[in-house]
Design a protein around this motif. Structure first.
Motif, short mmCIF file in Angstrom:
data_model
loop_
_atom_site.label_atom_id
_atom_site.label_comp_id
_atom_site.label_asym_id
_atom_site.label_seq_id
_atom_site.Cartn_x
_atom_site.Cartn_y
_atom_site.Cartn_z
N GLN A 1 4.58 6.02 -4.99
CA GLN A 1 4.76 6.12 -6.44
C GLN A 1 3.71 7.02 -7.08
O GLN A 1 3.93 7.58 -8.15
CB GLN A 1 4.75 4.72 -7.06
N GLN A 2 2.55 7.17 -6.39
CA GLN A 2 1.56 8.15 -6.84
C GLN A 2 2.07 9.57 -6.62
O GLN A 2 1.96 10.43 -7.49
CB GLN A 2 0.26 7.97 -6.04
N LYS B 1 2.56 2.01 -3.27
CA LYS B 1 1.62 2.56 -4.25
C LYS B 1 1.43 4.06 -4.02
O LYS B 1 1.48 4.86 -4.96
CB LYS B 1 0.28 1.83 -4.12
N GLN C 1 0.83 -1.21 0.00
CA GLN C 1 0.00 0.00 0.00
C GLN C 1 0.86 1.26 0.00
O GLN C 1 0.64 2.18 -0.78
CB GLN C 1 -0.83 0.05 1.28
N LYS D 1 8.95 5.61 -9.67
CA LYS D 1 8.53 4.38 -10.33
C LYS D 1 9.31 4.20 -11.63
O LYS D 1 9.80 3.11 -11.93
CB LYS D 1 7.03 4.42 -10.61
#
Lengths: 239, 288
Positions: A123-124, A120, A117, A130
């Motif tokens: 990387q957002q 993610k 989680q 990423k």
């Protein structure tokens, strides 16, 4: 303590060898605040962060996090509790890849289960991490390294994030971007304490600020008040 | 006979011998690269691995390679204890203190070996120790091939461990930046204890291979420590591939030196090469 204090530093003294770096320093931070510590080089800002992180133990006074005394704990215990520091100079691991740097950010027991989680989310926030995941950290630009350092810290599932001189040596455009991310991080419920030499920047980005001189806190308050304070104007805005 | 055919024996022997040297050097390099301790007892600890396998073999008839099932965990535990209770405490005082402690361990071990196993030369004499294999018209000792295969296997395992596990990446992090490692929640004292423990597991493997290849006495540790230092200088610190290349370079210098200048000069040639590399590329072939 619902609307209580997240971090409470009470009257601490701290030393580097025989040199006293902190004198009777007190501060408190509420959940989801952004708080700045402002001061010139050598005013004790970094020592204050290192003392909260457990790298330096205070000789006098106490530090409470969520009501628990942490002033004698080792740094790795403090990370477990949810305090993460992004150190001055970024200090990413140069010969580890971007992915490995993020991976080791989730080293503490609690963060391991949240690894997927957190990755993610990071990387957002920083898509570049990423894109460059297999590159060695030392091959990144300064701005990218700072993003990696912040991302690595987020991987530890922190409740309180300490940032030391995040904008040092970076282009203003990148600094704007980083502060935008800090606001997003706060939106996600993480409290932020940052150290900054740039007074103007601090007094716009933070909710409250503490001003340090030679190891002491000399002034504190909401940034709106501080911006109007004569002493601050004189010392920092050349008025 | 052509020159090439003539050289094929020392070349193959040198490369295979390099595998053994690399395994001996690997534990030394890991501990020096991560904990920054020069473990001058490493050679003696390798020999402890040889003696342990010797005792298990002669008492219970267990094959030396198989005895590693006992030897490796035993060495792991011993290494953890040495680092945690001796060396971690010493380097709070100074790095010199760790050097002196390692020197002390070395002396204690050598004298203990004399007491238990006498100064007589021992060897891990197994059924396959004397077998040989053929490559073209030449015959090579089987144990040399075994050394090389085990060396490659050990290195692949170590590499994957350091890349894929939390502990492995933590070890590399602590080696690169102690303060940042602390801030990641890494207990560096504990990581150092694990690092030394893994160095000891490598010593256990190296000890068995060494015992299968050469006879050993209570003082055999020192020459192999010096060879390991040479290998680390050649290959550079902090690189597993570098350690293998360093081992092979050292092995080749030794066998080719022996071929051209006589057996008496083989080590002279190898160490001369170490000195030349140290002068020309002080960080070693793969060094950072």
């Amino acid at each position: 303590m619902p609307e209580g204090t997240l971090l409470k530093v009470s009257h601490i003294d701290a030393f580097h060898g025989s040199f006293q770096a902190l004198w009777d320093v007190s501060l408190s931070i509420k959940p989801r605040e952004i708080v700045a510590i402002i001061g010139a080089n050598g005013s004790g800002k970094s020592t204050l962060l290192d003392t909260i992180s457990g790298l330096v133990h205070p000789a006098e006074g106490g530090i409470e996090f969520e009501g628990k005394n942490i002033s004698t704990l080792d740094p790795f215990r403090i990370v477990d509790l949810g305090i993460s520091q992004v150190p001055e100079g970024r200090r990413v691991f140069p010969d580890l890849s971007v992915m490995e740097n993020l991976f080791i950010g989730s080293y503490n027991r609690k963060a391991r289960s949240d690894k997927a989680q957190n990755l993610k989310k990071v990387q957002q926030l920083f898509p570049v991490l990423k894109a460059r995941k297999t590159q060695l950290a030392k091959t990144l630009s300064g701005g990218e390294q700072q993003m990696l350092a912040i991302g690595r810290s987020l991987m530890s599932s922190p409740k309180l994030m300490l940032l030391d001189e995040m904008s040092l040596g970076l282009a203003p455009l990148i600094v704007n971007e980083l502060y935008k991310v800090l606001r997003e991080i706060r939106e996600r419920g993480i409290t932020i304490l940052f150290v900054e030499q740039n007074v103007r920047r601090s007094l716009t980005e933070a909710d409250r600020a503490y001003i340090m001189e030679t190891g002491r806190i000399v002034l504190s308050g909401n940034v709106e008040e501080l911006r109007e304070e004569e002493k601050v104007k004189k010392a920092y805005f050349g008025d | 006979m052509t020159l090439l055919a003539d050289l094929s024996t020392p070349i193959v022997m040198g490369i295979l011998l390099g595998g053994l040297y690399a395994v001996i050097a690997l534990g030394l390099s890991l501990v020096f690269g991560v904990v920054k301790e020069m473990n001058i007892a490493h050679g003696d600890l390798v020999i402890l691995g040889s003696y342990l396998a010797y005792t298990i073999m002669t008492s219970f008839g267990v094959d030396p390679i198989l005895s590693l099932i006992i030897g490796m965990p035993l060495f792991f535990g011993l290494g953890f204890v040495i680092q945690k209770y001796l060396l971690n405490r010493a380097f709070k005082i100074s790095m010199d203190a760790t050097l002196i402690i390692a020197f002390g361990i070395s002396i204690i071990l050598q004298n203990t070996y004399q007491l238990i196993w006498t100064p007589m030369s021992r060897g891990l004499t197994t059924s396959y120790a004397l077998k040989s294999f053929s490559a073209g018209p030449f015959f090579f000792p089987f144990v040399y091939l075994l050394n090389f295969v085990v060396a490659i296997a050990v290195m692949i395992c170590l590499r994957e461990f350091l890349r894929r596990t939390y502990l492995g990446v933590a070890i590399r992090s602590a080696a690169q930046d102690m303060k940042a490692a602390h801030l990641m929640g890494i207990n560096t004292n504990r990581v150092f204890a694990y690092t030394f423990a893994i160095g000891m597991v490598l010593a256990a493997v190296a000890g068995v291979l060494l015992g299968l290849t050469f006879p050993f006495t209570p003082t055999s540790g020192l020459p192999f420590l010096i060879i390991a230092l040479g290998v680390v200088v050649l290959g550079g610190l902090g690189s597993i591939a570098g350690t293998l290349i360093g081992g092979i370079a050292f092995g080749l210098a030794q066998t080719l030196g022996g071929h051209f200048f006589g057996v008496a000069a083989q080590m002279l040639v190898a160490y001369t090469m170490v000195l030349v590399v140290l002068a020309v590329i002080p960080r070693g072939i793969f060094g950072r």
